[in-house]
Design a protein around this motif. Structure first.
Motif, PDB file in Angstrom:
ATOM      1  N   GLU A 124     -74.362 -24.283 -74.836  1.00 14.05           N
ATOM      2  CA  GLU A 124     -75.283 -25.322 -75.281  1.00 14.05           C
ATOM      3  C   GLU A 124     -75.846 -26.065 -74.073  1.00 14.05           C
ATOM      4  O   GLU A 124     -75.367 -25.898 -72.966  1.00 14.05           O
ATOM      5  CB  GLU A 124     -74.595 -26.291 -76.245  1.00 14.05           C
ATOM      6  N   PHE A 125     -76.867 -26.870 -74.326  1.00  8.00           N
ATOM      7  CA  PHE A 125     -77.546 -27.589 -73.245  1.00  8.00           C
ATOM      8  C   PHE A 125     -77.500 -29.082 -73.494  1.00  8.00           C
ATOM      9  O   PHE A 125     -77.658 -29.543 -74.618  1.00  8.00           O
ATOM     10  CB  PHE A 125     -78.992 -27.109 -73.108  1.00  8.00           C
ATOM     11  N   GLN A 126     -77.297 -29.825 -72.418  1.00  6.80           N
ATOM     12  CA  GLN A 126     -77.305 -31.275 -72.499  1.00  6.80           C
ATOM     13  C   GLN A 126     -78.686 -31.789 -72.142  1.00  6.80           C
ATOM     14  O   GLN A 126     -79.465 -31.104 -71.483  1.00  6.80           O
ATOM     15  CB  GLN A 126     -76.249 -31.883 -71.588  1.00  6.80           C
ATOM     16  N   LEU A 164     -74.283 -33.632 -78.101  1.00  8.93           N
ATOM     17  CA  LEU A 164     -75.001 -32.396 -77.821  1.00  8.93           C
ATOM     18  C   LEU A 164     -76.366 -32.489 -78.487  1.00  8.93           C
ATOM     19  O   LEU A 164     -76.517 -33.138 -79.515  1.00  8.93           O
ATOM     20  CB  LEU A 164     -74.231 -31.199 -78.361  1.00  8.93           C
ATOM     21  N   PHE A 165     -77.328 -31.874 -77.913  1.00  9.75           N
ATOM     22  CA  PHE A 165     -78.683 -31.986 -78.389  1.00  9.75           C
ATOM     23  C   PHE A 165     -79.167 -30.651 -78.940  1.00  9.75           C
ATOM     24  O   PHE A 165     -79.405 -29.713 -78.193  1.00  9.75           O
ATOM     25  CB  PHE A 165     -79.594 -32.471 -77.266  1.00  9.75           C
ATOM     26  N   LEU A 166     -79.317 -30.607 -80.261  1.00  7.14           N
ATOM     27  CA  LEU A 166     -79.783 -29.400 -80.932  1.00  7.14           C
ATOM     28  C   LEU A 166     -81.140 -28.978 -80.388  1.00  7.14           C
ATOM     29  O   LEU A 166     -81.358 -27.804 -80.072  1.00  7.14           O
ATOM     30  CB  LEU A 166     -79.854 -29.642 -82.438  1.00  7.14           C
ATOM     31  N   ARG A 175     -72.515 -22.192 -83.877  1.00  7.22           N
ATOM     32  CA  ARG A 175     -71.140 -22.688 -83.772  1.00  7.22           C
ATOM     33  C   ARG A 175     -71.078 -24.209 -83.894  1.00  7.22           C
ATOM     34  O   ARG A 175     -70.218 -24.746 -84.564  1.00  7.22           O
ATOM     35  CB  ARG A 175     -70.537 -22.238 -82.446  1.00  7.22           C
ATOM     36  N   LEU A 176     -72.001 -24.894 -83.277  1.00  7.21           N
ATOM     37  CA  LEU A 176     -71.915 -26.342 -83.172  1.00  7.21           C
ATOM     38  C   LEU A 176     -72.690 -27.130 -84.229  1.00  7.21           C
ATOM     39  O   LEU A 176     -72.356 -28.269 -84.508  1.00  7.21           O
ATOM     40  CB  LEU A 176     -72.390 -26.794 -81.782  1.00  7.21           C
TER      41      LEU A 176
END
Length: 74
Positions: free
Chosen positions: A23-25, A34-36, A71-72
């Motif tokens: 994932e990316f911040q 966390l940023f979708l 997943r998140l």
């Protein structure tokens, strides 16, 4: 030149904003949020780079981003 710049920007994003789970911040500070949108945008960008370059690493990065979203965020 534009494609080279896009690859350099994507390399920077991977180096500076990617977290271990794919994932990316959003910013400099790694936090619990966390940023979708960031993860989706990176995945779409990686897929576009794969389409433009044919380099498998971009397809792999797009897939990892999609896996992180599932997943998140589901």
């Amino acid at each position: 030149p534009a494609l080279r710049q896009a690859v350099e920007a994507a390399d920077w994003v991977v180096r500076e904003r990617r977290l271990p789970g794919g994932e990316f911040q959003h910013g400099d500070e790694a936090d619990e949020v966390l940023f979708l949108g960031d993860t989706l945008a990176c995945g779409r960008g990686f897929l576009a780079l794969y389409q433009a370059t044919g380099e498998r690493r971009w397809l792999d990065m797009a897939s990892q981003s999609a896996d992180a979203v599932l997943r998140l965020f589901t």
